[in-house]
Design an enzyme around this catalytic site. Sequence first.
Site, PDB file in Angstrom:
ATOM      1  N   CYS A   1       4.123  -4.777  16.422  1.00  0.00           N
ATOM      2  CA  CYS A   1       3.526  -3.735  17.260  1.00  0.00           C
ATOM      3  C   CYS A   1       2.034  -4.024  17.423  1.00  0.00           C
ATOM      4  O   CYS A   1       1.338  -4.322  16.455  1.00  0.00           O
ATOM      5  CB  CYS A   1       3.733  -2.354  16.638  1.00  0.00           C
ATOM      6  SG  CYS A   1       5.474  -1.954  16.416  1.00  0.00           S
TER       7      CYS A   1
ATOM      8  N   GLY B   1       5.779  -2.193   6.751  1.00  0.00           N
ATOM      9  CA  GLY B   1       7.130  -2.720   6.893  1.00  0.00           C
ATOM     10  C   GLY B   1       8.036  -1.857   7.747  1.00  0.00           C
ATOM     11  O   GLY B   1       7.716  -0.715   8.079  1.00  0.00           O
TER      12      GLY B   1
ATOM     13  N   CYS C   1      -0.786  -2.191  15.236  1.00  0.00           N
ATOM     14  CA  CYS C   1      -0.525  -1.935  13.817  1.00  0.00           C
ATOM     15  C   CYS C   1      -1.072  -3.046  12.919  1.00  0.00           C
ATOM     16  O   CYS C   1      -0.857  -4.227  13.164  1.00  0.00           O
ATOM     17  CB  CYS C   1       0.972  -1.766  13.602  1.00  0.00           C
ATOM     18  SG  CYS C   1       1.402  -1.456  11.885  1.00  0.00           S
TER      19      CYS C   1
ATOM     20  N   ASN D   1      -5.380   5.076  14.944  1.00  0.00           N
ATOM     21  CA  ASN D   1      -6.410   4.661  13.992  1.00  0.00           C
ATOM     22  C   ASN D   1      -6.933   3.317  14.446  1.00  0.00           C
ATOM     23  O   ASN D   1      -6.150   2.388  14.657  1.00  0.00           O
ATOM     24  CB  ASN D   1      -5.777   4.468  12.611  1.00  0.00           C
ATOM     25  CG  ASN D   1      -5.757   5.751  11.822  1.00  0.00           C
ATOM     26  OD1 ASN D   1      -6.760   6.431  11.703  1.00  0.00           O
ATOM     27  ND2 ASN D   1      -4.584   6.072  11.302  1.00  0.00           N
TER      28      ASN D   1
ATOM     29  N   GLU E   1       0.817  -1.205   0.000  1.00  0.00           N
ATOM     30  CA  GLU E   1       0.000   0.000   0.000  1.00  0.00           C
ATOM     31  C   GLU E   1       0.851   1.255   0.000  1.00  0.00           C
ATOM     32  O   GLU E   1       1.945   1.267   0.566  1.00  0.00           O
ATOM     33  CB  GLU E   1      -0.840   0.028   1.280  1.00  0.00           C
ATOM     34  CG  GLU E   1      -1.823  -1.103   1.353  1.00  0.00           C
ATOM     35  CD  GLU E   1      -2.457  -1.226   2.728  1.00  0.00           C
ATOM     36  OE1 GLU E   1      -2.716  -0.178   3.350  1.00  0.00           O
ATOM     37  OE2 GLU E   1      -2.680  -2.361   3.157  1.00  0.00           O
TER      38      GLU E   1
ATOM     39  N   SER F   1       9.206   5.779  16.034  1.00  0.00           N
ATOM     40  CA  SER F   1       7.899   5.415  16.572  1.00  0.00           C
ATOM     41  C   SER F   1       8.101   5.054  18.031  1.00  0.00           C
ATOM     42  O   SER F   1       8.482   3.939  18.355  1.00  0.00           O
ATOM     43  CB  SER F   1       7.330   4.227  15.804  1.00  0.00           C
ATOM     44  OG  SER F   1       7.187   4.583  14.458  1.00  0.00           O
ATOM     45  N   LEU F   2       7.866   6.023  18.905  1.00  0.00           N
ATOM     46  CA  LEU F   2       8.185   5.811  20.318  1.00  0.00           C
ATOM     47  C   LEU F   2       6.975   5.230  21.060  1.00  0.00           C
ATOM     48  O   LEU F   2       7.059   4.153  21.646  1.00  0.00           O
ATOM     49  CB  LEU F   2       8.652   7.133  20.944  1.00  0.00           C
ATOM     50  CG  LEU F   2       9.302   7.046  22.307  1.00  0.00           C
ATOM     51  CD1 LEU F   2      10.530   6.158  22.298  1.00  0.00           C
ATOM     52  CD2 LEU F   2       9.687   8.437  22.822  1.00  0.00           C
ATOM     53  N   HIS F   3       5.888   5.943  21.052  1.00  0.00           N
ATOM     54  CA  HIS F   3       4.588   5.466  21.564  1.00  0.00           C
ATOM     55  C   HIS F   3       4.513   5.166  23.061  1.00  0.00           C
ATOM     56  O   HIS F   3       3.447   4.814  23.565  1.00  0.00           O
ATOM     57  CB  HIS F   3       4.094   4.233  20.805  1.00  0.00           C
ATOM     58  CG  HIS F   3       4.013   4.403  19.319  1.00  0.00           C
ATOM     59  ND1 HIS F   3       3.542   5.544  18.730  1.00  0.00           N
ATOM     60  CD2 HIS F   3       4.357   3.578  18.286  1.00  0.00           C
ATOM     61  CE1 HIS F   3       3.586   5.411  17.413  1.00  0.00           C
ATOM     62  NE2 HIS F   3       4.084   4.238  17.108  1.00  0.00           N
TER      63      HIS F   3
ATOM     64  N   CYS G   1       5.016  -7.121   7.925  1.00  0.00           N
ATOM     65  CA  CYS G   1       6.035  -6.648   8.864  1.00  0.00           C
ATOM     66  C   CYS G   1       6.261  -7.697   9.953  1.00  0.00           C
ATOM     67  O   CYS G   1       5.345  -8.408  10.335  1.00  0.00           O
ATOM     68  CB  CYS G   1       5.569  -5.336   9.496  1.00  0.00           C
ATOM     69  SG  CYS G   1       6.824  -4.539  10.506  1.00  0.00           S
TER      70      CYS G   1
HETATM   71  N1  SAH Z   1       8.018   0.305  10.832  1.00  0.00           N
HETATM   72  C1  SAH Z   1       8.154   1.715  10.791  1.00  0.00           C
HETATM   73  C2  SAH Z   1       7.342   2.428   9.726  1.00  0.00           C
HETATM   74  C3  SAH Z   1       5.929   1.990   9.475  1.00  0.00           C
HETATM   75  S1  SAH Z   1       4.604   2.448  10.517  1.00  0.00           S
HETATM   76  C4  SAH Z   1       7.873   2.304  12.150  1.00  0.00           C
HETATM   77  O1  SAH Z   1       7.504   1.571  13.042  1.00  0.00           O
HETATM   78  O2  SAH Z   1       8.080   3.487  12.322  1.00  0.00           O
HETATM   79  C5  SAH Z   1       4.335   4.137  10.368  1.00  0.00           C
HETATM   80  C6  SAH Z   1       3.803   4.776  11.654  1.00  0.00           C
HETATM   81  O3  SAH Z   1       2.422   4.451  11.892  1.00  0.00           O
HETATM   82  C7  SAH Z   1       4.542   4.287  12.879  1.00  0.00           C
HETATM   83  O4  SAH Z   1       4.796   5.369  13.719  1.00  0.00           O
HETATM   84  C8  SAH Z   1       3.564   3.331  13.496  1.00  0.00           C
HETATM   85  O5  SAH Z   1       3.845   3.088  14.837  1.00  0.00           O
HETATM   86  C9  SAH Z   1       2.262   4.039  13.236  1.00  0.00           C
HETATM   87  N2  SAH Z   1       1.058   3.218  13.336  1.00  0.00           N
HETATM   88  C10 SAH Z   1       0.906   1.916  13.093  1.00  0.00           C
HETATM   89  N3  SAH Z   1      -0.350   1.512  13.312  1.00  0.00           N
HETATM   90  C11 SAH Z   1      -1.023   2.607  13.707  1.00  0.00           C
HETATM   91  C12 SAH Z   1      -2.371   2.859  14.090  1.00  0.00           C
HETATM   92  N4  SAH Z   1      -3.278   1.884  14.109  1.00  0.00           N
HETATM   93  N5  SAH Z   1      -2.709   4.110  14.439  1.00  0.00           N
HETATM   94  C13 SAH Z   1      -1.790   5.126  14.412  1.00  0.00           C
HETATM   95  N6  SAH Z   1      -0.519   4.950  14.071  1.00  0.00           N
HETATM   96  C14 SAH Z   1      -0.127   3.712  13.727  1.00  0.00           C
END
Ligand code: SAH
Length: 348
Positions: free
Chosen positions: A116, A159, A119, A290, A92, A214-216, A112
């Site tokens: 996470c 990915g 995701c 999301n 995508e 992507s810290l979160h 991937c």
């Molecule tokens: N693998 C890489 C890039 C892909 S994800 C990474 O982890 O950074 C791109 C971004 O979207 C990342 O910050 C990821 O954590 C975030 N992401 C994934 N699923 C999500 C969701 N359901 N809602 C909001 N952000 C999300």
Amino acid sequence: MSLDILSMTLEELTAEFEEMKIPKFRAKQVYEWLHKHLAANYDEMTNLPKALRTELNEKLPIYGCKIAKKQVSQLDKTVKYLFSLHDGDYVESVVMKYKYGYTICVSSQVGCKMGCAFCASTLGGFKRCLLPGEILSQLYCAQRDIGERISHIVLMGMGEPLDNFDNVMRFISLITDEKGLNISMRNISLSTCGVVPKIKELLDRRLQLTLSISLHAPNDELRSRIMPINRSYHVDELLSVCRKYAAETSRRISFEYAMLSGVNDSDECAYELASKLKGMLCHVNLIPVNEVAESPFKPSSPQQVERFVEILSKKGINATVRRKLGSDIDASCGQLRLKENKVRNKGG
Ligand code: SAH
């Protein structure tokens, strides 16, 4: 032949043609057709003799993407593509329009491995890494389709780009090549979940791109729960390499923080985050998560997101809430592929 044609540099293509006894000037022509005029197949290369086009088609197939599905947001004109690859897999990409131009979010892998919890890319399972040319082709197809120059790239699709390091580095060098689309390095962002040794390798290259992390979550207890990578590389180790990265490249690090209601959005989390990022050249992007049908997480309330921003700002940390684009078209990573696979699995 070890590389597909779309992943080759001009020098490599010239060497390949030499071996195939094809005149050298043809390599430059083909390279420009592919990377400047964005030709999707040899038949479009009208200044090549027919016999040569046939030979190239047989010996050096172009592993480009094809548009399998396209959705345009009624809300903000964001375009989401589902691309099919030469072996039947899907990836995508999303094209967004901002004041400064068009940005494409590209995928670097089919699925991937990182796992996470929130995701969708992970839910679809890991299939394989994308070739450099397959990453390029997402941009080329989209640019052809919309008929406008795409000037910015974010490696934030499906990915983990640092889990496909060599191919992603080659993609970056081809897309910034002045003989191709010549995209500015400063207009490229690479997002990672925090593969520390690879961030160090990236730092060694001293590229002027933007690093997104992507810290979160601000601590190991929480982060390890939602991001398995944290069990290998802890928050402090990750943040220490980020400090080094920002200091040595003078590039501001961008931290992504998906707000998960009741999980990582408390005031305490905001204070802890602020204290860990103190003094670093950085910016925090807050994203209400999301919702993914298969995952239990719910987005934080707008009030809580606002509180979080306020606490960070009060503590001197630059933070903004990311504008949500394309929410009516599943425009977050992995969602479309997941649906497509389900439909296919049902069908067969
Ligand atoms: N693998 C890489 C890039 C892909 S994800 C990474 O982890 O950074 C791109 C971004 O979207 C990342 O910050 C990821 O954590 C975030 N992401 C994934 N699923 C999500 C969701 N359901 N809602 C909001 N952000 C999300």
